[in-house]
Scaffold this motif. Structure first.
Motif, PDB file in Angstrom:
ATOM      1  N   ARG A 178       1.049  -1.160   0.242  1.00  9.14           N
ATOM      2  CA  ARG A 178      -0.105  -0.292   0.340  1.00  9.14           C
ATOM      3  C   ARG A 178       0.963   1.437  -0.135  1.00  9.14           C
ATOM      4  NH1 ARG A 178      -4.629   0.436   3.541  1.00  9.14           N
ATOM      5  NH2 ARG A 178      -5.021   2.587   2.036  1.00  9.14           N
ATOM      6  N   VAL A 179       0.437   2.645  -0.387  1.00 10.06           N
ATOM      7  CA  VAL A 179       1.045   3.052  -0.267  1.00 10.06           C
ATOM      8  C   VAL A 179       1.661   3.950   1.090  1.00 10.06           C
ATOM      9  CG1 VAL A 179       0.975   6.230  -0.589  1.00 10.06           C
ATOM     10  CG2 VAL A 179      -0.218   4.711  -1.816  1.00 10.06           C
ATOM     11  N   LYS A 180       2.951   4.637   1.462  1.00  8.36           N
ATOM     12  CA  LYS A 180       3.133   4.688   2.509  1.00  8.36           C
ATOM     13  C   LYS A 180       3.409   6.223   2.534  1.00  8.36           C
ATOM     14  CE  LYS A 180       4.900   0.186   4.249  1.00  8.36           C
ATOM     15  NZ  LYS A 180       5.158  -0.851   4.793  1.00  8.36           N
ATOM     16  N   GLY A 181       3.257   6.804   3.489  1.00  7.72           N
ATOM     17  CA  GLY A 181       3.632   8.272   3.628  1.00  7.72           C
ATOM     18  C   GLY A 181       3.291   8.951   2.741  1.00  7.72           C
ATOM     19  N   ASP A 182       4.744   9.708   1.953  1.00  7.42           N
ATOM     20  CA  ASP A 182       4.338  10.946   0.759  1.00  7.42           C
ATOM     21  C   ASP A 182       4.684  10.285  -0.730  1.00  7.42           C
ATOM     22  OD1 ASP A 182       6.553  11.358   1.243  1.00  7.42           O
ATOM     23  OD2 ASP A 182       6.475  13.468   1.344  1.00  7.42           O
ATOM     24  N   GLU A 183       4.494   9.265  -0.798  1.00 10.39           N
ATOM     25  CA  GLU A 183       5.016   8.029  -2.342  1.00 10.39           C
ATOM     26  C   GLU A 183       4.344   9.112  -3.280  1.00 10.39           C
ATOM     27  OE1 GLU A 183       5.329   4.082  -2.348  1.00 10.39           O
ATOM     28  OE2 GLU A 183       4.830   4.345  -0.349  1.00 10.39           O
ATOM     29  N   ARG A 184       5.582   8.961  -4.057  1.00 13.83           N
ATOM     30  CA  ARG A 184       5.293   9.754  -5.212  1.00 13.83           C
ATOM     31  C   ARG A 184       5.292   8.632  -6.515  1.00 13.83           C
ATOM     32  NH1 ARG A 184       4.160  14.883  -4.679  1.00 13.83           N
ATOM     33  NH2 ARG A 184       5.113  16.305  -2.467  1.00 13.83           N
TER      34      ARG A 184
END
Length: 90
Positions: free
Chosen positions: A20-26
């Motif tokens: 899953r997306v974690k923090g401020d992934e780009r």
């Protein structure tokens, strides 16, 4: 069990991966923020479950990017930008 998640950036680039997306992934393509769930209701955009050996890679999975949340109907940012662009172009 193996899980795959659809992660999509604000510009609409699809990234399917095992996490899953974690923090401020780009986005690896354009650098825009990634999401894996609806900002309005928190429902996952798309999740796959596989039991046993996984022969498919995330790149081989077929996925059509949605323009709105399947749970609450809220429009995603990439769909809103496309609609605004279509109005401006006319």
């Amino acid at each position: 069990m193996s899980n795959f998640y659809a992660r999509i950036c604000d510009n609409g680039h699809v990234n399917i991966t095992y996490r899953r997306v974690k923090g401020d992934e780009r986005c690896p393509q354009c650098g825009a923020p990634l999401i894996d769930s609806c900002p309005q209701c928190g429902n996952l955009i798309k999740q796959w479950h596989y039991y046993g050996m996984v022969y498919l890679t995330p790149k081989n999975l077929k996925f059509e990017r949605p323009d709105s949340c399947g749970a609450c109907g809220a429009k995603f940012s990439w769909a809103q930008e496309a609609e605004e662009g279509a109005v401006i172009d006319k």
